[in-house]
Design a protein around this motif. Structure first.
Motif, PDB file in Angstrom:
ATOM      1  N   GLY A   1       9.546  -2.232  -0.658  1.00 26.11           N
ATOM      2  CA  GLY A   1       8.499  -1.283  -1.099  1.00 26.11           C
ATOM      3  C   GLY A   1       7.490  -1.046   0.012  1.00 26.11           C
ATOM      4  O   GLY A   1       7.084   0.093   0.273  1.00 26.11           O
ATOM      5  N   ALA A   2       7.092  -2.134   0.665  1.00 27.52           N
ATOM      6  CA  ALA A   2       6.142  -2.005   1.773  1.00 27.52           C
ATOM      7  C   ALA A   2       6.764  -1.221   2.923  1.00 27.52           C
ATOM      8  O   ALA A   2       6.116  -0.377   3.561  1.00 27.52           O
ATOM      9  CB  ALA A   2       5.688  -3.383   2.246  1.00 27.52           C
ATOM     10  N   LEU A   3       8.062  -1.465   3.179  1.00 29.37           N
ATOM     11  CA  LEU A   3       8.765  -0.749   4.234  1.00 29.37           C
ATOM     12  C   LEU A   3       8.857   0.736   3.899  1.00 29.37           C
ATOM     13  O   LEU A   3       8.628   1.597   4.758  1.00 29.37           O
ATOM     14  CB  LEU A   3      10.161  -1.349   4.439  1.00 29.37           C
ATOM     15  CG  LEU A   3      11.008  -0.695   5.531  1.00 29.37           C
ATOM     16  CD1 LEU A   3      10.313  -0.774   6.890  1.00 29.37           C
ATOM     17  CD2 LEU A   3      12.387  -1.348   5.586  1.00 29.37           C
ATOM     18  N   ARG A   4       9.178   1.051   2.639  1.00 32.04           N
ATOM     19  CA  ARG A   4       9.235   2.460   2.218  1.00 32.04           C
ATOM     20  C   ARG A   4       7.875   3.137   2.382  1.00 32.04           C
ATOM     21  O   ARG A   4       7.796   4.284   2.819  1.00 32.04           O
ATOM     22  CB  ARG A   4       9.705   2.556   0.768  1.00 32.04           C
ATOM     23  CG  ARG A   4      11.178   2.296   0.604  1.00 32.04           C
ATOM     24  CD  ARG A   4      11.638   2.589  -0.837  1.00 32.04           C
ATOM     25  NE  ARG A   4      13.015   2.203  -0.989  1.00 32.04           N
ATOM     26  CZ  ARG A   4      13.441   1.137  -1.666  1.00 32.04           C
ATOM     27  NH1 ARG A   4      12.570   0.341  -2.256  1.00 32.04           N
ATOM     28  NH2 ARG A   4      14.722   0.876  -1.744  1.00 32.04           N
ATOM     29  N   GLN A   5       6.838   2.421   2.015  1.00 34.31           N
ATOM     30  CA  GLN A   5       5.477   2.968   2.160  1.00 34.31           C
ATOM     31  C   GLN A   5       5.143   3.214   3.628  1.00 34.31           C
ATOM     32  O   GLN A   5       4.579   4.236   3.989  1.00 34.31           O
ATOM     33  CB  GLN A   5       4.441   1.993   1.565  1.00 34.31           C
ATOM     34  CG  GLN A   5       3.929   2.418   0.244  1.00 34.31           C
ATOM     35  CD  GLN A   5       2.820   1.473  -0.222  1.00 34.31           C
ATOM     36  OE1 GLN A   5       2.758   0.304   0.169  1.00 34.31           O
ATOM     37  NE2 GLN A   5       1.966   1.987  -1.081  1.00 34.31           N
ATOM     38  N   ALA A   6       5.501   2.262   4.461  1.00 37.06           N
ATOM     39  CA  ALA A   6       5.238   2.402   5.892  1.00 37.06           C
ATOM     40  C   ALA A   6       6.020   3.571   6.469  1.00 37.06           C
ATOM     41  O   ALA A   6       5.507   4.353   7.279  1.00 37.06           O
ATOM     42  CB  ALA A   6       5.579   1.104   6.625  1.00 37.06           C
ATOM     43  N   MET A   7       7.272   3.714   6.044  1.00 39.24           N
ATOM     44  CA  MET A   7       8.099   4.828   6.520  1.00 39.24           C
ATOM     45  C   MET A   7       7.522   6.167   6.057  1.00 39.24           C
ATOM     46  O   MET A   7       7.474   7.131   6.823  1.00 39.24           O
ATOM     47  CB  MET A   7       9.546   4.679   6.015  1.00 39.24           C
ATOM     48  CG  MET A   7      10.298   3.515   6.631  1.00 39.24           C
ATOM     49  SD  MET A   7      10.575   3.708   8.387  1.00 39.24           S
ATOM     50  CE  MET A   7      11.771   5.008   8.378  1.00 39.24           C
ATOM     51  N   ALA A   8       7.083   6.222   4.805  1.00 48.72           N
ATOM     52  CA  ALA A   8       6.477   7.458   4.295  1.00 48.72           C
ATOM     53  C   ALA A   8       5.203   7.781   5.075  1.00 48.72           C
ATOM     54  O   ALA A   8       4.956   8.940   5.432  1.00 48.72           O
ATOM     55  CB  ALA A   8       6.172   7.322   2.799  1.00 48.72           C
ATOM     56  N   GLY A   9       4.402   6.760   5.360  1.00 50.93           N
ATOM     57  CA  GLY A   9       3.186   6.974   6.160  1.00 50.93           C
ATOM     58  C   GLY A   9       3.518   7.469   7.554  1.00 50.93           C
ATOM     59  O   GLY A   9       2.856   8.361   8.098  1.00 50.93           O
ATOM     60  N   LEU A  10       4.559   6.887   8.146  1.00 48.29           N
ATOM     61  CA  LEU A  10       4.997   7.296   9.477  1.00 48.29           C
ATOM     62  C   LEU A  10       5.477   8.749   9.463  1.00 48.29           C
ATOM     63  O   LEU A  10       5.133   9.543  10.345  1.00 48.29           O
ATOM     64  CB  LEU A  10       6.101   6.369   9.981  1.00 48.29           C
ATOM     65  CG  LEU A  10       6.657   6.667  11.368  1.00 48.29           C
ATOM     66  CD1 LEU A  10       5.548   6.611  12.420  1.00 48.29           C
ATOM     67  CD2 LEU A  10       7.771   5.695  11.708  1.00 48.29           C
ATOM     68  N   GLU A  11       6.271   9.118   8.441  1.00 52.54           N
ATOM     69  CA  GLU A  11       6.745  10.497   8.328  1.00 52.54           C
ATOM     70  C   GLU A  11       5.570  11.462   8.176  1.00 52.54           C
ATOM     71  O   GLU A  11       5.550  12.540   8.783  1.00 52.54           O
ATOM     72  CB  GLU A  11       7.712  10.630   7.146  1.00 52.54           C
ATOM     73  CG  GLU A  11       9.060   9.991   7.398  1.00 52.54           C
ATOM     74  CD  GLU A  11       9.955  10.004   6.164  1.00 52.54           C
ATOM     75  OE1 GLU A  11       9.505  10.479   5.097  1.00 52.54           O
ATOM     76  OE2 GLU A  11      11.098   9.541   6.273  1.00 52.54           O
ATOM     77  N   ASN A  12       4.592  11.082   7.372  1.00 53.94           N
ATOM     78  CA  ASN A  12       3.398  11.931   7.200  1.00 53.94           C
ATOM     79  C   ASN A  12       2.644  12.079   8.522  1.00 53.94           C
ATOM     80  O   ASN A  12       2.190  13.176   8.875  1.00 53.94           O
ATOM     81  CB  ASN A  12       2.467  11.369   6.123  1.00 53.94           C
ATOM     82  CG  ASN A  12       3.014  11.588   4.730  1.00 53.94           C
ATOM     83  OD1 ASN A  12       3.819  12.482   4.503  1.00 53.94           O
ATOM     84  ND2 ASN A  12       2.568  10.766   3.801  1.00 53.94           N
ATOM     85  N   ALA A  13       2.517  10.987   9.244  1.00 52.39           N
ATOM     86  CA  ALA A  13       1.815  11.032  10.527  1.00 52.39           C
ATOM     87  C   ALA A  13       2.560  11.929  11.510  1.00 52.39           C
ATOM     88  O   ALA A  13       1.942  12.711  12.244  1.00 52.39           O
ATOM     89  CB  ALA A  13       1.661   9.620  11.098  1.00 52.39           C
ATOM     90  N   ILE A  14       3.889  11.833  11.518  1.00 53.33           N
ATOM     91  CA  ILE A  14       4.699  12.677  12.407  1.00 53.33           C
ATOM     92  C   ILE A  14       4.534  14.143  12.019  1.00 53.33           C
ATOM     93  O   ILE A  14       4.351  15.012  12.877  1.00 53.33           O
ATOM     94  CB  ILE A  14       6.183  12.243  12.368  1.00 53.33           C
ATOM     95  CG1 ILE A  14       6.340  10.891  13.068  1.00 53.33           C
ATOM     96  CG2 ILE A  14       7.075  13.297  13.012  1.00 53.33           C
ATOM     97  CD1 ILE A  14       7.711  10.264  12.903  1.00 53.33           C
TER      98      ILE A  14
END
Length: 90
Positions: free
Chosen positions: A12-25
């Motif tokens: 869940g934390a990894l998914r959240q981090a990935m979603a945050g990274l995608e948003n930042a990109i």
């Protein structure tokens, strides 16, 4: 079970981090695109300014030339009037 809960939490934390990274990109790409649009607009404004400056220079040159011609015509008219007066006075 505790291992599964820890793994689920980590995923869940990894998914959240990935979603945050995608948003930042996405935000970075959008900012870059907007920056390119601004740069393009600045280039267009500079080109317009250069064109307008050239047109102004040309207009000033024509105005100065017309002023010179006007002075020459006035001088010739005065000379012609003086010549006509001289002829009429004889």
């Amino acid at each position: 079970m505790p291992t599964e809960n820890a793994m689920d939490a980590a995923l869940g934390a990894l998914r959240q981090a990935m979603a945050g990274l995608e948003n930042a990109i996405d935000l970075r790409f959008e900012a870059q695109r907007e920056g390119q649009e601004v740069e393009g607009e600045v280039r267009r404004v500079h080109a317009d300014r250069a064109r307008l400056a050239q047109e102004l220079d040309e207009s000033e040159f024509r105005a100065n030339r017309l002023e010179e011609v006007n002075r020459e015509v006035s001088r010739r008219l005065v000379t012609a009037m003086e010549t006509i007066r001289a002829v009429l006075d004889r």
